[in-house]
Scaffold this active site. Structure first.
Site, PDB file in Angstrom:
ATOM      1  N   CYS A 164     -63.121  22.898 -56.540  1.00 40.94           N
ATOM      2  CA  CYS A 164     -62.086  23.239 -55.804  1.00 40.94           C
ATOM      3  C   CYS A 164     -62.228  24.225 -54.544  1.00 40.94           C
ATOM      4  O   CYS A 164     -63.340  24.585 -54.379  1.00 40.94           O
ATOM      5  CB  CYS A 164     -61.108  24.490 -56.689  1.00 40.94           C
ATOM      6  SG  CYS A 164     -60.166  23.793 -57.911  1.00 40.94           S
ATOM      7  N   GLU A 166     -84.721  11.540 -60.796  1.00 36.65           N
ATOM      8  CA  GLU A 166     -83.636  11.708 -59.559  1.00 36.65           C
ATOM      9  C   GLU A 166     -83.099  10.330 -58.997  1.00 36.65           C
ATOM     10  O   GLU A 166     -81.965  10.183 -58.911  1.00 36.65           O
ATOM     11  CB  GLU A 166     -84.721  12.402 -58.336  1.00 36.65           C
ATOM     12  CG  GLU A 166     -83.987  12.461 -57.123  1.00 36.65           C
ATOM     13  CD  GLU A 166     -82.570  13.479 -57.171  1.00 36.65           C
ATOM     14  OE1 GLU A 166     -82.245  13.778 -58.393  1.00 36.65           O
ATOM     15  OE2 GLU A 166     -81.689  13.130 -56.293  1.00 36.65           O
ATOM     16  N   LYS A 175     -68.955  18.752 -55.676  1.00 35.38           N
ATOM     17  CA  LYS A 175     -70.385  19.065 -55.245  1.00 35.38           C
ATOM     18  C   LYS A 175     -70.848  20.672 -55.777  1.00 35.38           C
ATOM     19  O   LYS A 175     -72.013  20.452 -56.290  1.00 35.38           O
ATOM     20  CB  LYS A 175     -70.155  19.441 -53.400  1.00 35.38           C
ATOM     21  CG  LYS A 175     -71.485  19.641 -52.782  1.00 35.38           C
ATOM     22  CD  LYS A 175     -72.289  18.407 -52.540  1.00 35.38           C
ATOM     23  CE  LYS A 175     -73.540  18.868 -51.884  1.00 35.38           C
ATOM     24  NZ  LYS A 175     -74.644  17.425 -51.944  1.00 35.38           N
TER      25      LYS A 175
END
Ligand code: M6R
Length: 605
Positions: free
Chosen positions: A2, A477, A600
């Site tokens: 958010c 990764e 994110k």
């Protein structure tokens, strides 16, 4: 998770809020909304599901009346991504947006229901709106009613609140979720992250946990949640050096693509000024005292992979034992006290709840704390005993790219800083050459030379990434990047582990991407790759000095890297792995910057 934004000033607020929310969209994109005043000082709330583009369509030409306004983008935790659950939430004269979690939601809801309150959404946030509204109606002034309401709330929150009776005023609060205030000429902004208002001001105050602010146009007063408003003071704003250009796509199609190609600059800026003579990061030992007896690194996701590389650098250069832990696991294990130990948290955002929790848990048992983060003013920077900032600039794409490169860069510097003896000039010079070498490699990476490999990967039923030594964290990764934006099955393994189980997956159609930077382990790696090929797997080798004559012997295709130091090779290989995932995801038509289900910064457990 958010993003929130608030504005108070003399300009029509909606264009400002929408541009800010767009820059916060990486934090979530399930739904969004704004609340603003019209010319008659009535509050309007517009909410919608989906991305900011959908909100923009709903807002149309409306610009809102000058004064205060708030906005939100949501990553759903409590309740589905519906309009009803979208923020802002209103209760009577009070309208608010929230990032965080109300932990005692159920108890508060039951109590409010007994008082006759009807809930329109499944969110925990609505509880906050009703609590503030009921304190306000009982006679408190606007900021005091927020204080009264929050004294009953357990959990984490960043809040921006407006009141129907005060069209110029904005109250914002920070408790456990990030919130920054920017101040300009006769106007002020509050947001979850700096890029939201970087186009309007660089004068920033990073709120501390437990602080509340009252904002009216350019006037900002900050105090503790428990202090009376009469004691609140104007905070000291500092100038952030981030360039607004970082938060723009420029000529690139996606932020992720731009950020991959900003990797060399991220490394350069992270190195800059950090080596003085033959000493790296002199501030580190000044802040934390002696070299540690041991180091425990905690992190999540990509930052955890950077930590795995860091362990290899630091152990080899310093002899200090390093363990690397997944933060969400470590924080709930019994932590053995270590007075000589350092706990090192690594986090791009500096706000990842589990990483912050793990640092705090270790601090309580006597560890010295060091944070490594990319975000100045983040909780990690403020609350760690010492902090090393990486200088990648704002990273907008959800998939971390340049921030990973910057983390690897700072960990290399840390290995020099903790070296017991004299570090040779040769080593330092070789390190300082890394960004330039990476830059010229990135320039060559835009060519079509990856097309055949990308085509093969795209058609694979499964992609495994496998390596040894330095190439193992790179494999993890590569697999994470690939999974999160292509949504295709992939995994990363230490190559030596393949025959303990995963090799059962190998059959025609399966591709193995093998980074091969670590020359000390190449012979063993080649044997593992032969085993894969013998079972029908297709091997793509990625590294320097891969002989053409071996094509069809232990590999099927290759991506050549220049013959460089291993340090340079790590960055180059990481860039290729990022770029391969990026290109495949674009071919598949996926939303590369905002992959499904992700946000994110993960500020909840
Ligand atoms: O902000 P942080 O570095 O603490 O974030 C940790 C992970 O959430 C993050 O690296 C995540 O795995 C990325 N989306 C990976 O690209």
């Amino acid at each position: 998770m958010c993003g929130i934004m608030g504005y108070s000033g003399a300009r029509p607020p909606l264009p400002i809020l929408l541009s800010g929310l767009e820059r916060l969209e990486y934090r979530g994109y399930d739904s969004s909304g704004v609340a603003f005043f019209d010319d008659s000082d009535e509050i309007h709330v517009i909410r919608t599901t989906g991305k900011i583009s959908a909100l923009k369509d709903r807002v149309g030409k409306e610009e809102g009346h000058p004064g205060s306004a708030i906005g939100h983008i949501r990553w759903a935790t409590h309740g589905a991504a519906t309009v009803q659950n979208a923020h802002p939430h209103q209760s009577g004269p009070i309208v608010l947006v929230h990032n965080g979690i109300v932990e005692n939601e159920q108890a508060l809801k039951e109590e409010l229901r007994r008082e006759g309150v009807r809930f329109d959404s499944d969110t925990d946030t609505e509880v906050l709106a009703h609590l503030v509204s009921s304190a306000y109606r009982a006679g408190s002034d606007f900021p005091s009613s927020v204080q009264a309401a929050l004294s009953r709330v357990e959990g984490s929150y960043a809040l921006a609140i407006i009141s129907r009776d005060h069209p110029s005023d904005l109250v914002v609060v920070r408790q456990g979720a990030p919130l920054l205030i920017g101040v300009g000429e006769g106007e002020a902004f509050a947001a979850s992250d700096i890029p939201a208002f970087l186009h309007f001001t660089r004068q920033v105050y990073s709120m501390k946990n437990g602080e509340i602010a009252f904002i009216r146009h350019g006037s900002v007063k900050v105090g503790k949640l428990l202090d009376p408003p009469s004691e609140w003071k104007t905070p000291e704003f500092s100038t952030v050096s981030w360039d607004p250009f970082f938060a723009e796509k420029g000529t690139y199609r996606h932020f992720m693509e731009k950020e991959i190609f900003e990797g060399s600059r991220a490394v350069m800026d992270t190195f800059s000024g950090r080596i003085v003579g033959d000493r790296a990061l002199p501030e580190l030992l000044e802040a934390l005292g002696e070299r540690p007896g041991s180091i425990t690194m905690v992190a999540c996701g990509t930052s955890w992979h950077a930590a795995l590389l860091g362990r290899l650098f630091i152990e080899a250069a310093t002899g200090i034992p390093v363990s690397v832990e997944i933060a969400s696991e470590f924080r709930y294990r019994p932590i053995l006290s270590s007075r000589e130990g350092w706990i090192v948290g690594i986090s791009q955002s500096g706000e990842t709840a589990d990483t912050l929790g793990a640092i705090e848990a270790a601090r309580k048992t006597g560890y010295k704390t060091l944070g490594i983060t990319n975000v100045p003013g983040s909780t990690m920077e403020r609350e760690s005993g010492a902090c090393l900032l990486t200088h990648a600039g704002p990273e907008i794409g959800v998939a971390s790219t340049k921030a990973f490169q910057a983390q690897v860069a700072i960990l290399l510097l840390m290995s020099l800083a903790l070296s017991p003896g004299h570090v040779s000039m040769e080593r330092i010079e070789s390190l300082l050459r890394v960004p330039v070498r990476l830059e010229s490699f990135l320039e060559s990476m835009v060519s079509e030379r990856f097309d055949p490999v990308i085509d093969r990967i795209r058609q694979s039923t499964l992609v495994l990434f496998a390596g040894r030594g330095l190439d193992y964290p790179l494999s993890l990764e590569g697999a994470l990047k690939f999974k999160e934006i292509t949504y295709r099955p992939a995994d990363g393994y230490p190559s030596g582990e393949l025959k303990h189980g995963p090799i059962a997956l190998v059959e025609p159609g399966v591709t193995i991407v093998a980074p091969m930077i670590d020359s000390s382990l190449r012979t063993k790696e080649v044997s593992n790759l032969r085993e894969i090929r013998a079972r029908g797997g297709y091997v793509i080798a990625l590294g320097p000095d891969i002989e053409e004559s071996q094509r069809g012997v232990w590999y099927d295709d290759k991506v050549d890297l220049p013959h460089e130091s291993a340090s340079t090779g790590i960055f180059q290989a990481a860039a290729v792995l990022q770029y391969l995932a990026y290109r495949v995801a674009v071919m598949l038509g996926n939303d590369v910057d905002q992959p499904r289900n992700l946000a994110k910064s993960v500020t909840v457990e």
